[in-house]
Design a protein around this motif. Structure first.
Motif, PDB file in Angstrom:
ATOM      1  N   ILE A 122     -18.471 -30.169  13.622  1.00  0.00           N
ATOM      2  CA  ILE A 122     -19.240 -29.080  13.262  1.00  0.00           C
ATOM      3  C   ILE A 122     -19.934 -28.589  14.724  1.00  0.00           C
ATOM      4  CG2 ILE A 122     -21.157 -28.067  12.233  1.00  0.00           C
ATOM      5  CD1 ILE A 122     -21.100 -30.708  10.338  1.00  0.00           C
ATOM      6  N   LEU A 123     -19.304 -27.337  15.003  1.00  0.00           N
ATOM      7  CA  LEU A 123     -19.992 -26.885  16.190  1.00  0.00           C
ATOM      8  C   LEU A 123     -20.997 -25.644  15.933  1.00  0.00           C
ATOM      9  CD1 LEU A 123     -16.396 -25.771  17.567  1.00  0.00           C
ATOM     10  CD2 LEU A 123     -17.534 -27.723  18.158  1.00  0.00           C
ATOM     11  N   ALA A 124     -21.662 -25.393  17.038  1.00  0.00           N
ATOM     12  CA  ALA A 124     -23.110 -24.507  16.758  1.00  0.00           C
ATOM     13  C   ALA A 124     -22.562 -23.023  16.321  1.00  0.00           C
ATOM     14  CB  ALA A 124     -23.659 -24.444  18.163  1.00  0.00           C
ATOM     15  N   PRO A 125     -23.052 -22.871  15.289  1.00  0.00           N
ATOM     16  CA  PRO A 125     -22.588 -21.668  14.458  1.00  0.00           C
ATOM     17  C   PRO A 125     -23.032 -20.203  15.192  1.00  0.00           C
ATOM     18  CG  PRO A 125     -24.631 -22.507  13.543  1.00  0.00           C
ATOM     19  CD  PRO A 125     -24.057 -23.367  14.669  1.00  0.00           C
ATOM     20  N   THR A 126     -22.158 -19.294  14.905  1.00  0.00           N
ATOM     21  CA  THR A 126     -22.537 -17.914  15.313  1.00  0.00           C
ATOM     22  C   THR A 126     -23.602 -17.492  14.429  1.00  0.00           C
ATOM     23  OG1 THR A 126     -20.941 -16.848  13.938  1.00  0.00           O
ATOM     24  CG2 THR A 126     -20.355 -17.428  16.145  1.00  0.00           C
ATOM     25  N   PRO A 127     -24.580 -16.417  14.546  1.00  0.00           N
ATOM     26  CA  PRO A 127     -25.381 -15.808  13.586  1.00  0.00           C
ATOM     27  C   PRO A 127     -24.734 -15.517  12.040  1.00  0.00           C
ATOM     28  CG  PRO A 127     -25.776 -14.916  15.759  1.00  0.00           C
ATOM     29  CD  PRO A 127     -24.722 -15.546  15.918  1.00  0.00           C
ATOM     30  N   THR A 128     -23.655 -15.085  12.406  1.00  0.00           N
ATOM     31  CA  THR A 128     -22.841 -14.782  11.120  1.00  0.00           C
ATOM     32  C   THR A 128     -22.547 -16.018  10.303  1.00  0.00           C
ATOM     33  OG1 THR A 128     -21.762 -12.664  12.016  1.00  0.00           O
ATOM     34  CG2 THR A 128     -20.860 -13.628   9.784  1.00  0.00           C
ATOM     35  N   GLU A 129     -21.911 -16.897  10.962  1.00  0.00           N
ATOM     36  CA  GLU A 129     -21.393 -18.362  10.524  1.00  0.00           C
ATOM     37  C   GLU A 129     -22.734 -19.081   9.864  1.00  0.00           C
ATOM     38  OE1 GLU A 129     -17.677 -19.309  13.442  1.00  0.00           O
ATOM     39  OE2 GLU A 129     -19.779 -20.188  13.886  1.00  0.00           O
ATOM     40  N   LEU A 130     -23.832 -19.023  10.388  1.00  0.00           N
ATOM     41  CA  LEU A 130     -25.196 -19.470  10.126  1.00  0.00           C
ATOM     42  C   LEU A 130     -25.718 -19.080   8.717  1.00  0.00           C
ATOM     43  CD1 LEU A 130     -27.279 -21.714  11.141  1.00  0.00           C
ATOM     44  CD2 LEU A 130     -28.591 -19.625  12.052  1.00  0.00           C
ATOM     45  N   GLN A 131     -25.262 -18.099   8.240  1.00  0.00           N
ATOM     46  CA  GLN A 131     -25.595 -17.602   7.042  1.00  0.00           C
ATOM     47  C   GLN A 131     -24.860 -18.181   5.785  1.00  0.00           C
ATOM     48  OE1 GLN A 131     -28.241 -15.136   6.700  1.00  0.00           O
ATOM     49  NE2 GLN A 131     -28.311 -15.785   8.919  1.00  0.00           N
ATOM     50  N   ASP A 132     -23.621 -18.820   6.153  1.00  0.00           N
ATOM     51  CA  ASP A 132     -23.081 -19.532   5.244  1.00  0.00           C
ATOM     52  C   ASP A 132     -23.454 -20.934   5.076  1.00  0.00           C
ATOM     53  OD1 ASP A 132     -21.266 -17.354   4.753  1.00  0.00           O
ATOM     54  OD2 ASP A 132     -19.691 -17.736   6.240  1.00  0.00           O
ATOM     55  N   TRP A 133     -24.401 -21.464   6.046  1.00  0.00           N
ATOM     56  CA  TRP A 133     -25.006 -22.608   5.943  1.00  0.00           C
ATOM     57  C   TRP A 133     -26.089 -22.701   4.938  1.00  0.00           C
ATOM     58  CZ3 TRP A 133     -25.688 -26.272  10.609  1.00  0.00           C
ATOM     59  CH2 TRP A 133     -24.693 -26.255  11.625  1.00  0.00           C
ATOM     60  N   THR A 134     -26.531 -23.975   4.236  1.00  0.00           N
ATOM     61  CA  THR A 134     -27.185 -24.313   3.255  1.00  0.00           C
ATOM     62  C   THR A 134     -28.683 -23.906   4.075  1.00  0.00           C
ATOM     63  OG1 THR A 134     -25.974 -25.676   1.944  1.00  0.00           O
ATOM     64  CG2 THR A 134     -28.354 -25.451   1.392  1.00  0.00           C
ATOM     65  N   LEU A 135     -29.419 -22.896   3.179  1.00  0.00           N
ATOM     66  CA  LEU A 135     -30.774 -22.833   3.621  1.00  0.00           C
ATOM     67  C   LEU A 135     -31.742 -24.111   3.082  1.00  0.00           C
ATOM     68  CD1 LEU A 135     -33.014 -21.154   5.030  1.00  0.00           C
ATOM     69  CD2 LEU A 135     -33.371 -19.774   2.882  1.00  0.00           C
ATOM     70  N   VAL A 136     -32.335 -24.789   4.071  1.00  0.00           N
ATOM     71  CA  VAL A 136     -33.303 -25.796   3.045  1.00  0.00           C
ATOM     72  C   VAL A 136     -34.633 -25.548   3.216  1.00  0.00           C
ATOM     73  CG1 VAL A 136     -33.600 -28.362   3.601  1.00  0.00           C
ATOM     74  CG2 VAL A 136     -31.335 -27.426   4.204  1.00  0.00           C
ATOM     75  N   GLN A 137     -35.018 -24.858   4.188  1.00  0.00           N
ATOM     76  CA  GLN A 137     -36.433 -24.580   4.411  1.00  0.00           C
ATOM     77  C   GLN A 137     -36.617 -23.287   5.106  1.00  0.00           C
ATOM     78  OE1 GLN A 137     -39.068 -26.158   2.678  1.00  0.00           O
ATOM     79  NE2 GLN A 137     -40.646 -25.102   3.654  1.00  0.00           N
ATOM     80  N   GLN A 138     -37.597 -22.406   4.654  1.00  0.00           N
ATOM     81  CA  GLN A 138     -38.050 -21.254   5.412  1.00  0.00           C
ATOM     82  C   GLN A 138     -39.364 -21.388   5.875  1.00  0.00           C
ATOM     83  OE1 GLN A 138     -36.659 -17.795   3.225  1.00  0.00           O
ATOM     84  NE2 GLN A 138     -35.755 -16.975   5.123  1.00  0.00           N
ATOM     85  N   GLY A 139     -40.140 -20.506   6.700  1.00  0.00           N
ATOM     86  CA  GLY A 139     -41.436 -20.765   6.982  1.00  0.00           C
ATOM     87  C   GLY A 139     -41.741 -22.059   7.862  1.00  0.00           C
ATOM     88  N   ILE A 140     -40.694 -22.286   8.690  1.00  0.00           N
ATOM     89  CA  ILE A 140     -41.025 -23.515   9.646  1.00  0.00           C
ATOM     90  C   ILE A 140     -41.407 -23.153  11.027  1.00  0.00           C
ATOM     91  CG2 ILE A 140     -39.657 -25.224  10.747  1.00  0.00           C
ATOM     92  CD1 ILE A 140     -39.907 -25.698   7.847  1.00  0.00           C
ATOM     93  N   THR A 141     -42.288 -23.838  11.538  1.00  0.00           N
ATOM     94  CA  THR A 141     -42.665 -23.344  12.887  1.00  0.00           C
ATOM     95  C   THR A 141     -42.891 -24.964  13.662  1.00  0.00           C
ATOM     96  OG1 THR A 141     -45.054 -23.549  12.617  1.00  0.00           O
ATOM     97  CG2 THR A 141     -43.929 -21.273  12.505  1.00  0.00           C
ATOM     98  N   PRO A 142     -42.762 -25.122  14.998  1.00  0.00           N
ATOM     99  CA  PRO A 142     -42.838 -26.359  15.692  1.00  0.00           C
ATOM    100  C   PRO A 142     -44.172 -26.492  15.448  1.00  0.00           C
ATOM    101  CG  PRO A 142     -41.581 -24.786  16.984  1.00  0.00           C
ATOM    102  CD  PRO A 142     -42.122 -24.007  15.664  1.00  0.00           C
ATOM    103  N   LEU A 143     -44.652 -28.069  15.626  1.00  0.00           N
ATOM    104  CA  LEU A 143     -45.796 -28.412  15.457  1.00  0.00           C
ATOM    105  C   LEU A 143     -46.701 -28.317  16.812  1.00  0.00           C
ATOM    106  CD1 LEU A 143     -47.846 -29.924  13.559  1.00  0.00           C
ATOM    107  CD2 LEU A 143     -47.030 -32.162  14.431  1.00  0.00           C
ATOM    108  N   SER A 144     -45.770 -28.447  17.798  1.00  0.00           N
ATOM    109  CA  SER A 144     -46.262 -28.156  19.153  1.00  0.00           C
ATOM    110  C   SER A 144     -45.414 -27.882  20.124  1.00  0.00           C
ATOM    111  CB  SER A 144     -47.285 -29.254  19.798  1.00  0.00           C
ATOM    112  OG  SER A 144     -46.614 -30.388  19.898  1.00  0.00           O
ATOM    113  N   GLY A 145     -45.454 -26.813  20.983  1.00  0.00           N
ATOM    114  CA  GLY A 145     -44.512 -26.597  21.908  1.00  0.00           C
ATOM    115  C   GLY A 145     -43.504 -25.625  21.246  1.00  0.00           C
TER     116      GLY A 145
END
Length: 189
Positions: A122-145
């Protein structure tokens, strides 16, 4: 001299009595309605927090389980603060077999984590390819940094906030260590 009271069944209520009773009824209805609205608001808040917590725990469990069962993993930053994590892990079958699994943290918009598994690298996806991936969670921000994933040797740490509207975020912090050294012929990265 006071007038004697008559027990007249046709007498009825005075206007003052009706106003007092109406005021008391209005007060009782207002209290009951405010309790009902408060209960609905609390129920919605608890439902949203439970959904965010459950979804965030599923993300963390998926990553932990697959990293623990992996022979190796690779974490990269393909674009800005986005992160791409790919691992070679065992399938959950009766016989030992290998698969590639990947998670992509996208910092844009609300922040999201997407997942993909494959029997080939699995290679790093393009923005278009990423849309075909399974969305697991939205509303995610790093805890710190700026990082959701951090590594140290064969150990991966996952730290993020799962945002729930205007409520306090759900904090997820977890780590897993890869079981390096198992053999197999699948190359995932």
């Amino acid at each position: 001299m006071p007038f004697p009271q008559r027990d007249d069944p046709e007498r009825g209520y005075t206007l003052v009595e009706l106003i007092v009773y109406s005021g008391l009824l209005l007060l009782v209805v207002t209290v009951v309605a405010s309790l009902f609205v408060s209960g609905l608001t609390t129920t919605e808040r608890v439902r949203a927090m439970t959904a965010a917590t459950t979804s965030a725990q599923v993300v963390a469990d998926s990553i932990e389980t697959n990293v623990r069962n992996s022979t190796d993993f690779l974490l990269t930053n393909p674009s800005g603060t986005d992160q791409f994590l790919v691992a070679r892990t065992t399938r959950r079958d009766a016989t030992l077999s290998w698969q590639c699994v990947a998670w992509y943290y996208s910092a844009s918009g609300q922040g999201s984590i997407r997942f993909k598994q494959s029997s080939v690298a699995i290679l790093a996806p393009t923005p278009t390819e990423l849309q075909d991936w399974t969305l697991v969670q939205q509303g995610i921000t790093p805890l710190s940094g700026a990082a959701v994933f951090t590594t140290s040797g064969q150990s991966l740490t996952v730290n993020f906030n799962s945002l729930v509207g205007d409520h306090p975020p759900v904090v997820i912090s977890s780590s897993a260590t890869s079981r390096a050294g198992a053999s197999g012929n699948l190359t995932c990265f």
